[in-house]
Write an enzyme that holds these catalytic residues in place. Structure first.
Site, PDB file in Angstrom:
ATOM      1  N   ASP A 148      -3.430   5.869  12.040  1.00 27.18           N
ATOM      2  CA  ASP A 148      -2.596   5.277  10.997  1.00 27.18           C
ATOM      3  C   ASP A 148      -1.336   6.111  10.869  1.00 27.18           C
ATOM      4  O   ASP A 148      -1.357   7.220  10.324  1.00 27.18           O
ATOM      5  CB  ASP A 148      -3.365   5.249   9.672  1.00 27.18           C
ATOM      6  CG  ASP A 148      -2.548   4.669   8.522  1.00 27.18           C
ATOM      7  OD1 ASP A 148      -1.360   4.366   8.716  1.00 27.18           O
ATOM      8  OD2 ASP A 148      -3.109   4.541   7.405  1.00 27.18           O
ATOM      9  N   SER A 200       0.805  -1.218   0.000  1.00 25.40           N
ATOM     10  CA  SER A 200       0.000   0.000   0.000  1.00 25.40           C
ATOM     11  C   SER A 200       0.839   1.270   0.000  1.00 25.40           C
ATOM     12  O   SER A 200       0.330   2.345  -0.336  1.00 25.40           O
ATOM     13  CB  SER A 200      -0.958   0.000   1.195  1.00 25.40           C
ATOM     14  OG  SER A 200      -0.260  -0.251   2.397  1.00 25.40           O
ATOM     15  N   HIS A 225       0.854   4.881   6.647  1.00 25.98           N
ATOM     16  CA  HIS A 225       0.618   5.454   5.324  1.00 25.98           C
ATOM     17  C   HIS A 225       0.810   6.965   5.373  1.00 25.98           C
ATOM     18  O   HIS A 225       1.104   7.537   6.414  1.00 25.98           O
ATOM     19  CB  HIS A 225      -0.791   5.086   4.849  1.00 25.98           C
ATOM     20  CG  HIS A 225      -1.008   3.617   4.722  1.00 25.98           C
ATOM     21  ND1 HIS A 225      -1.716   2.879   5.660  1.00 25.98           N
ATOM     22  CD2 HIS A 225      -0.581   2.728   3.788  1.00 25.98           C
ATOM     23  CE1 HIS A 225      -1.729   1.604   5.297  1.00 25.98           C
ATOM     24  NE2 HIS A 225      -1.036   1.486   4.166  1.00 25.98           N
TER      25      HIS A 225
END
Length: 396
Positions: free
Chosen positions: A373, A137, A376
């Site tokens: 998060d 990702s 990312h």
């Protein structure tokens, strides 16, 4: 294509004043594994890279991946509203991030300025070509950033998006350019054997069949190798004809990377294909990594961070996975260009989605200690700089 260089490994080729600065920078990182240190030392002695500079500016060599973040109100290069293709997990502004100052910084390498991304030039020079990002990702993060940089440069261009698994493609129809993302978190194949997902550390035949026609290939791997339990993407590991329920994850990663390296050395025609590898993208889950002195840390992760770390050094641990990657790339006959973004990204504790992700529920957003998060990156945001560096390596 310029030769592979890393700011962690090239200081013996620098002038004395630059070497001292780079040496000090190198040892700001705490490497936690003595075995990794020994391995790196051995390979540093036994392999020599070209000392050619990465980039020339006003007659001086420019260290693209060593520098500082400076405030620049001409950034960001686009707004999230200009790019309807950003997925919810990266679209921090759309999902309520209250601050925007983190978008107004640009990367300033030593001895030069990074060329500003020129989307029209990118499209013109790659007419009729294909660019593919392969990996996890973080690779998708960079893929969506590149799409946004290009779309914002030619807002009236005809485009076509097709999302799928493992392959997603975005086409600029007026230019015949395809920009794709192929999901392969481990790079090597995962096969179904008697109802089990088997991670085949020495085999990437099926995945590689989808990559071979690309004109520009950018790979990454790293984060998935640490996943445990229900989050890991496999049930068994196969290596050398033997099945394992588990093994040392750095060993597994190294074997998979060596399989990839053998494939790249033997199957990629470097006269027609530009080859890149994205260095390990750091996480920011432990504020003690960047909080100096005995001060009380108010948060437990990246939540609430709004500015980068100043200076050229990061006091946190140097990723063990990066040491593995570097060792494998050093053993290649024709290594890829390493986009060595680890340090410059480590300085950006402020650029993660945190709780401003469309994938979180209201309850999760109310619990940043558990839900933030910090792996990312927001788009727009840091991946735009990764693509500036990619653009610089390709065209300057």
């Amino acid at each position: 294509m310029r030769s592979l260089q890393s700011p962690f490994l090239y200081f013996r080729h620098l002038p004395l004043h630059s070497a001292i600065l780079s040496f000090c920078f190198l040892f700001q990182w705490r490497i936690s594994s003595p075995a990794i240190i020994l391995s790196l030392k051995n390979h540093h002695r036994s392999h020599t890279y070209s000392s050619a500079p990465l980039f020339q500016s006003n007659g001086s060599s420019c260290q693209l991946f060593t520098g500082t973040w400076v405030r620049d109100d001409s950034y960001p290069m686009y707004q999230y509203s200009d790019c309807p293709f950003i997925e919810p997990e990266f679209n921090c502004q759309l999902y309520g991030r209250p601050d925007s100052g983190y978008l107004r910084y640009r990367w300033k390498p030593q001895n030069c300025d990074l060329p500003r991304f020129n989307g029209r030039e990118f499209l013109e020079k790659l007419k009729g070509k294909s660019v593919m990002f392969v990996g996890d990702s973080l690779g998708k993060d960079q893929w969506e950033s590149l799409i946004c940089l290009l779309v914002s440069s030619v807002p009236s261009a005809s485009t076509q998006m097709a999302r799928g698994l493992p392959l997603s493609t975005f086409k600029f129809l007026d230019y015949g350019l395809t920009v794709s993302f192929y999901k392969a978190p481990y790079l090597v194949d995962i096969d179904a054997v008697q109802g089990k997902r088997v991670l085949k550390l020495e085999d990437l035949t099926n995945n590689a069949a989808m990559w071979k026609s690309a004109d520009v290939l950018s790979f990454n791997t790293g984060h998935w190798w640490t996943h445990q339990g229900s989050e890991q993407g496999w049930d068994l590991i196969e290596s050398g004809g033997t099945y394992y329920q588990d093994m040392d994850r750095l060993v597994a990663m190294e074997r998979a990377l060596r399989a990839w390296a053998n494939w790249a050395d033997s199957k990629v025609d470097r006269t027609r294909t530009q080859l890149f590898f994205l260095a390990i993208s750091p996480t920011h889950y432990n504020p003690s990594d960047w909080s100096a002195g005995p001060t009380v840390v108010a948060t437990k992760n990246c939540y609430g961070e709004t500015a980068p770390i100043s200076g050229m050094m990061y006091p946190g641990a140097y990723p063990e996975q990066m040491a593995v990657l570097d060792e494998v790339l050093r053993g290649m006959k024709s290594p890829p260009y390493l986009l060595d973004i680890t340090l410059l990204s480590a300085l950006r504790k402020d650029c993660h989605p945190s709780v401003y992700s469309g994938e979180l529920s209201p309850g999760q957003r109310a619990s940043p200690d558990r839900s933030a998060d910090c792996s990312h990156w927001c788009v727009p945001g840091l991946p735009d700089t990764w693509n500036q560096l990619l653009y610089t390596a390709m065209f300057n």
